[in-house]
Design an enzyme around this catalytic site. Sequence first.
Site, PDB file in Angstrom:
ATOM      1  N   THR A  13       0.978  -1.318   0.104  1.00  0.00           N
ATOM      2  CA  THR A  13       0.061   0.171   0.026  1.00  0.00           C
ATOM      3  C   THR A  13       0.892   1.280  -0.122  1.00  0.00           C
ATOM      4  OG1 THR A  13      -0.321   0.236   2.486  1.00  0.00           O
ATOM      5  CG2 THR A  13      -1.733  -1.266   1.192  1.00  0.00           C
ATOM      6  N   GLY A  14       0.236   2.132  -0.673  1.00  0.00           N
ATOM      7  CA  GLY A  14       1.292   3.562  -0.741  1.00  0.00           C
ATOM      8  C   GLY A  14       2.456   3.349  -1.387  1.00  0.00           C
ATOM      9  N   SER A  15       2.359   2.576  -2.730  1.00  0.00           N
ATOM     10  CA  SER A  15       3.667   2.063  -3.335  1.00  0.00           C
ATOM     11  C   SER A  15       3.992   3.111  -4.481  1.00  0.00           C
ATOM     12  CB  SER A  15       3.735   0.861  -3.522  1.00  0.00           C
ATOM     13  OG  SER A  15       2.710   0.310  -4.091  1.00  0.00           O
ATOM     14  N   GLY A  18       8.287   6.867  -2.799  1.00  0.00           N
ATOM     15  CA  GLY A  18       8.903   6.752  -1.824  1.00  0.00           C
ATOM     16  C   GLY A  18       9.441   5.391  -1.205  1.00  0.00           C
ATOM     17  N   GLY A  20       7.482   2.851  -0.272  1.00  0.00           N
ATOM     18  CA  GLY A  20       6.549   2.013  -0.783  1.00  0.00           C
ATOM     19  C   GLY A  20       6.991   1.673  -2.056  1.00  0.00           C
ATOM     20  N   TYR A 155       0.991  12.027  14.566  1.00  0.00           N
ATOM     21  CA  TYR A 155       1.539  11.205  13.867  1.00  0.00           C
ATOM     22  C   TYR A 155       2.304  10.242  14.786  1.00  0.00           C
ATOM     23  CZ  TYR A 155       4.850   8.911  10.687  1.00  0.00           C
ATOM     24  OH  TYR A 155       5.667   8.395  10.038  1.00  0.00           O
TER      25      TYR A 155
END
Length: 266
Positions: A13-15, A18, A20, A155
Amino acid sequence: MNLELTGKRALVTGSSAGLGEATAKLLAAEGATVVVHGRDKERADRVAGEIREAGGTATTVVGDLADDEAAAEAARAASADGAVDILVNNAGFYRHLSWTEASPDEWRNTYNVNVVSGVRMIHHLVPAMRERGWGRVVTIGGGLASQPMNTHPQYNATLAARHNLAVSLARELKGTGVTSNVVSPGAILVEATKELVTQIGPARGWGDTWEEIQPNAVNALIPNDQERFGRPDEIAAAVAYLCSDYAQYVSGATVRVDGGLIRSAF
């Protein structure tokens, strides 16, 4: 490396950028079929295309995992051409806010994106891993989970929750052949990090060029044994190891890849 991931299907996920992106590319290089996920189709397609150009196998899935229906659809799409064997919960975000700036709504939104989104994907994909008797869940955490800063508290807290849920999941998966672990990066030099440090560097007296700013930023913000920022591929390598059969005996662990930034022995 030869981690024998050929035949495995991995959703990162989120690839689309960065850490990912680096993880997706390394898993593909190790033989896995990779599902590149993001919220921007063009960016996700670019990463998948680069994987295919390098000889790997990749497809894309687009969707906002902070939404129940979109997350369910993303999980279905990721599994359309085969069951997902490896889930890397990397997607997340944060904003640099002080305690007074981080409103309750900001806390709720950050928690939903950084924690509940990962839980959604676990609910959708891990039951089938359990049935097959093999699977890997790797959660990307961070040193701020155990050594939080005074800034962006919303965060910091979500990182602690990510670490905690990964260990709880490992206990739940006892004896199933499915493992759950955490990779905890230090400060990694992705574009967003470089942009931030370059922006604040001159005002803090670190210098005017990147060559001047970088060592001073490391000393001021992230003093570590290697005296530098980490690289995305160094995080990807730790993830790839945990996804392999070599890591079958690693369960509920946190693998710190931070140059020694976190000083604790445990």
